[in-house]
Design an enzyme around this catalytic site. Structure first.
Site, PDB file in Angstrom:
ATOM      1  N   CYS A   1       0.867  -1.184   0.000  1.00 25.99           N
ATOM      2  CA  CYS A   1       0.000   0.000   0.000  1.00 25.99           C
ATOM      3  C   CYS A   1       0.897   1.226   0.000  1.00 25.99           C
ATOM      4  CB  CYS A   1      -0.906   0.012   1.224  1.00 25.99           C
ATOM      5  SG  CYS A   1      -2.271   1.201   1.053  1.00 25.99           S
TER       6      CYS A   1
ATOM      7  N   CYS B   1      -0.135   4.228   1.549  1.00 22.71           N
ATOM      8  CA  CYS B   1      -0.548   5.243   2.533  1.00 22.71           C
ATOM      9  C   CYS B   1       0.509   5.575   3.584  1.00 22.71           C
ATOM     10  CB  CYS B   1      -1.873   4.872   3.190  1.00 22.71           C
ATOM     11  SG  CYS B   1      -1.807   3.391   4.220  1.00 22.71           S
TER      12      CYS B   1
ATOM     13  N   CYS C   1      -3.955   6.068  -0.060  1.00 23.29           N
ATOM     14  CA  CYS C   1      -3.401   4.789  -0.507  1.00 23.29           C
ATOM     15  C   CYS C   1      -2.973   4.801  -1.969  1.00 23.29           C
ATOM     16  CB  CYS C   1      -4.406   3.668  -0.257  1.00 23.29           C
ATOM     17  SG  CYS C   1      -4.896   3.556   1.482  1.00 23.29           S
TER      18      CYS C   1
ATOM     19  N   LYS D   1     -12.387  -4.954   1.646  1.00 25.36           N
ATOM     20  CA  LYS D   1     -11.909  -4.080   2.704  1.00 25.36           C
ATOM     21  C   LYS D   1     -12.857  -2.898   2.817  1.00 25.36           C
ATOM     22  CE  LYS D   1      -7.960  -1.326   4.163  1.00 25.36           C
ATOM     23  NZ  LYS D   1      -6.561  -0.981   3.939  1.00 25.36           N
TER      24      LYS D   1
ATOM     25  N   ARG E   1      -3.854   3.751  12.328  1.00 25.62           N
ATOM     26  CA  ARG E   1      -3.339   4.959  11.661  1.00 25.62           C
ATOM     27  C   ARG E   1      -2.423   5.746  12.587  1.00 25.62           C
ATOM     28  NH1 ARG E   1      -8.881   6.216   8.263  1.00 25.62           N
ATOM     29  NH2 ARG E   1      -8.784   4.256   7.100  1.00 25.62           N
TER      30      ARG E   1
ATOM     31  N   ARG F   1     -11.262   7.610   3.051  1.00 24.90           N
ATOM     32  CA  ARG F   1     -10.940   6.560   2.081  1.00 24.90           C
ATOM     33  C   ARG F   1     -12.182   5.974   1.401  1.00 24.90           C
ATOM     34  NH1 ARG F   1      -5.742   6.575   3.508  1.00 24.90           N
ATOM     35  NH2 ARG F   1      -4.932   5.658   5.453  1.00 24.90           N
TER      36      ARG F   1
ATOM     37  N   GLU G   1     -16.251  -7.865  -5.653  1.00 29.98           N
ATOM     38  CA  GLU G   1     -14.832  -7.568  -5.400  1.00 29.98           C
ATOM     39  C   GLU G   1     -14.006  -8.858  -5.364  1.00 29.98           C
ATOM     40  OE1 GLU G   1     -13.006  -4.965  -5.259  1.00 29.98           O
ATOM     41  OE2 GLU G   1     -14.394  -3.295  -5.090  1.00 29.98           O
TER      42      GLU G   1
ATOM     43  N   LYS H   1     -11.968  -7.650   5.771  1.00 24.98           N
ATOM     44  CA  LYS H   1     -11.413  -6.776   6.782  1.00 24.98           C
ATOM     45  C   LYS H   1     -12.326  -5.581   6.995  1.00 24.98           C
ATOM     46  CE  LYS H   1      -7.508  -3.730   7.307  1.00 24.98           C
ATOM     47  NZ  LYS H   1      -6.415  -3.098   6.659  1.00 24.98           N
TER      48      LYS H   1
ATOM     49  N   SER I   1      -7.018  -3.205  14.188  1.00 28.76           N
ATOM     50  CA  SER I   1      -6.537  -2.502  15.378  1.00 28.76           C
ATOM     51  C   SER I   1      -7.660  -2.118  16.336  1.00 28.76           C
ATOM     52  CB  SER I   1      -5.750  -1.264  14.944  1.00 28.76           C
ATOM     53  OG  SER I   1      -6.541  -0.430  14.109  1.00 28.76           O
TER      54      SER I   1
ATOM     55  N   TYR J   1      -3.591  -9.034  16.268  1.00 25.78           N
ATOM     56  CA  TYR J   1      -2.586  -8.496  17.181  1.00 25.78           C
ATOM     57  C   TYR J   1      -2.480  -9.317  18.459  1.00 25.78           C
ATOM     58  CZ  TYR J   1      -2.913  -4.648  13.912  1.00 25.78           C
ATOM     59  OH  TYR J   1      -2.920  -3.913  12.761  1.00 25.78           O
TER      60      TYR J   1
HETATM   61  C1  PBG Z   1      -3.139   0.235   4.758  1.00 27.32           C
HETATM   62  C2  PBG Z   1      -3.741  -0.573   5.828  1.00 27.32           C
HETATM   63  C3  PBG Z   1      -4.619  -0.180   6.853  1.00 27.32           C
HETATM   64  C4  PBG Z   1      -4.796  -1.301   7.662  1.00 27.32           C
HETATM   65  C5  PBG Z   1      -4.070  -2.334   7.089  1.00 27.32           C
HETATM   66  N1  PBG Z   1      -3.442  -1.870   5.940  1.00 27.32           N
HETATM   67  C6  PBG Z   1      -5.181   1.130   7.201  1.00 27.32           C
HETATM   68  C7  PBG Z   1      -6.144   1.802   6.336  1.00 27.32           C
HETATM   69  O1  PBG Z   1      -6.604   1.296   5.312  1.00 27.32           O
HETATM   70  O2  PBG Z   1      -6.435   2.950   6.678  1.00 27.32           O
HETATM   71  C8  PBG Z   1      -5.605  -1.353   8.926  1.00 27.32           C
HETATM   72  C9  PBG Z   1      -5.222  -2.432   9.885  1.00 27.32           C
HETATM   73  C10 PBG Z   1      -5.708  -2.240  11.259  1.00 27.32           C
HETATM   74  O3  PBG Z   1      -6.512  -1.361  11.572  1.00 27.32           O
HETATM   75  O4  PBG Z   1      -5.251  -3.020  12.110  1.00 27.32           O
HETATM   76  N2  PBG Z   1      -3.983   0.668   3.766  1.00 27.32           N
END
Ligand code: PBG
Length: 325
Positions: A123, A125, A133, A198, A208, A220, A236, A251, A277, A316
């Site tokens: 990615c 970002c 991204c 996603k 973030r 996004r 998708e 996700k 997260s 995690y």
């Molecule tokens: C990058 C990415 C993100 C996450 C994984 N890869 C953040 C986003 O899309 O803003 C999030 C993972 C998480 O929250 O643990 N694009």
């Protein structure tokens, strides 16, 4: 012969730990889990706790190698790496730099732990100055122009030793672009784990902070999916399979278990789920307040994700739970 009981005795098979274990339908093992790590570029020895993700750290390259020792000894099979570069620009040049933070640490990790499966997140970002991204022009996130940069990034990661690349950007056509680039450089056997489904989720908030990748303007929603959509998830996933994805991902995980189940039933491809997260932070926060048993809820959440259809879970909690599996 006694008359048949007039009701079902479900408790018979719950009466001892042995019986419960014998009939358990869902089990979580080390092979099901992937631990994410955040790698910072500036200080090789850094080990800075992420305030919104207790127990998770921004790690320098040397610190990561040390951090891995214990969980690898306890059976850790796979990790996914996110880079926190020192330098960001409009082009995300750090993302595909052969001496970039991820490329550098990928070489070291594969040297120190050759058996560990190394997944790299593809990615832009974390590497763009604006935090989106993809490449940006006049306030718009460009699609097709971004594909080249994603392909550069994936190739550089594979050249540095990544076993699997996982594109998380949600640009259209990225799987085809990455597959073509890897194949033309001889990496026909490197699998792509696509973040196919996603959602534009507020549950990414703590990530973030950890990856220093919040967008500077807008959000996004022009590339990540609308949380209300389930049928779109099928489109998708189908597109990514046609383009050459080897594994699919949904996700976040827990708020989208119905989507996970739908994808599981429709496609015969290995399926991953990312317990993101915010899902981790919520449980950790409640544990800290003394409101929940942190370990038990973590195991139960992972169980639900696997039961819903995930073969693989990015979590995690992985390193922490390994000794209990
Ligand atoms: C990058 C990415 C993100 C996450 C994984 N890869 C953040 C986003 O899309 O803003 C999030 C993972 C998480 O929250 O643990 N694009």
């Amino acid at each position: 012969m006694p008359d048949k009981e007039p009701f079902f005795r479900g408790r018979r098979l719950r009466s001892t730990p042995g019986l419960r274990d014998m009939v358990r339908e869902t089990r979580i093992g080390p092979q099901d889990l992937v631990q994410p790590y955040f790698v910072v570029e500036n200080d090789p020895q850094a080990r800075q706790e992420i305030s919104s993700m207790p127990g998770q750290y921004q790690l320098g390259r040397e610190a990561l190698l040390r951090e891995l020792e214990h969980p690898v000894g306890q059976g850790l099979r796979a990790i996914v790496l996110f880079g926190v570069p020192e330098h960001k620009d409009e082009n995300a040049s750090g993302a595909s730099d052969p001496r970039g933070v991820i490329q550098d640490v990928a070489r070291r990790v594969k040297e120190a732990y050759p058996e560990l499966t190394l997944i790299t997140d593809v990615c832009l970002c974390e590497y763009t100055s604006h935090g989106h991204c993809g490449l940006v022009q006049n306030g718009h996130v460009l699609n097709d122009a971004t594909l080249e940069r994603l392909a550069d990034t994936a190739l550089s990661q594979v050249q540095a030793g990544a076993d699997v690349v996982a594109p998380s950007d949600m640009m259209d056509g990225r799987i085809a672009a990455i597959r073509r680039r890897l194949d033309s450089h001889g990496y026909v056997h490197t699998p792509i784990l696509s973040y196919a489904v996603k959602y534009a989720s507020a549950f990414y908030g703590p990530f973030r902070e950890a990856a220093q990748s919040a967008p500077e303007f807008g959000d996004r929603r022009t590339y990540q999916m609308d949380p209300g959509n389930r049928r779109e998830a099928l489109r998708e996933a189908e597109a990514d399979i046609e383009e050459g994805a080897d594994m699919l991902m949904v996700k976040p995980a827990q708020p989208y278990l119905d989507v996970l189940r739908t994808i599981r039933e429709r496609f015969d491809y290995p399926l991953a789920a990312y317990q993101v997260s915010g899902e981790y932070s919520m449980l950790k926060a409640a544990e800290r307040m003394g409101w929940l048993d942190g370990t038990q809820v973590a195991l139960e959440a992972l169980n639900g994700i696997k039961r819903a259809g995930a073969d693989l879970i990015l979590s995690y909690f992985t390193a922490e739970l390994l000794p209990l599996l």
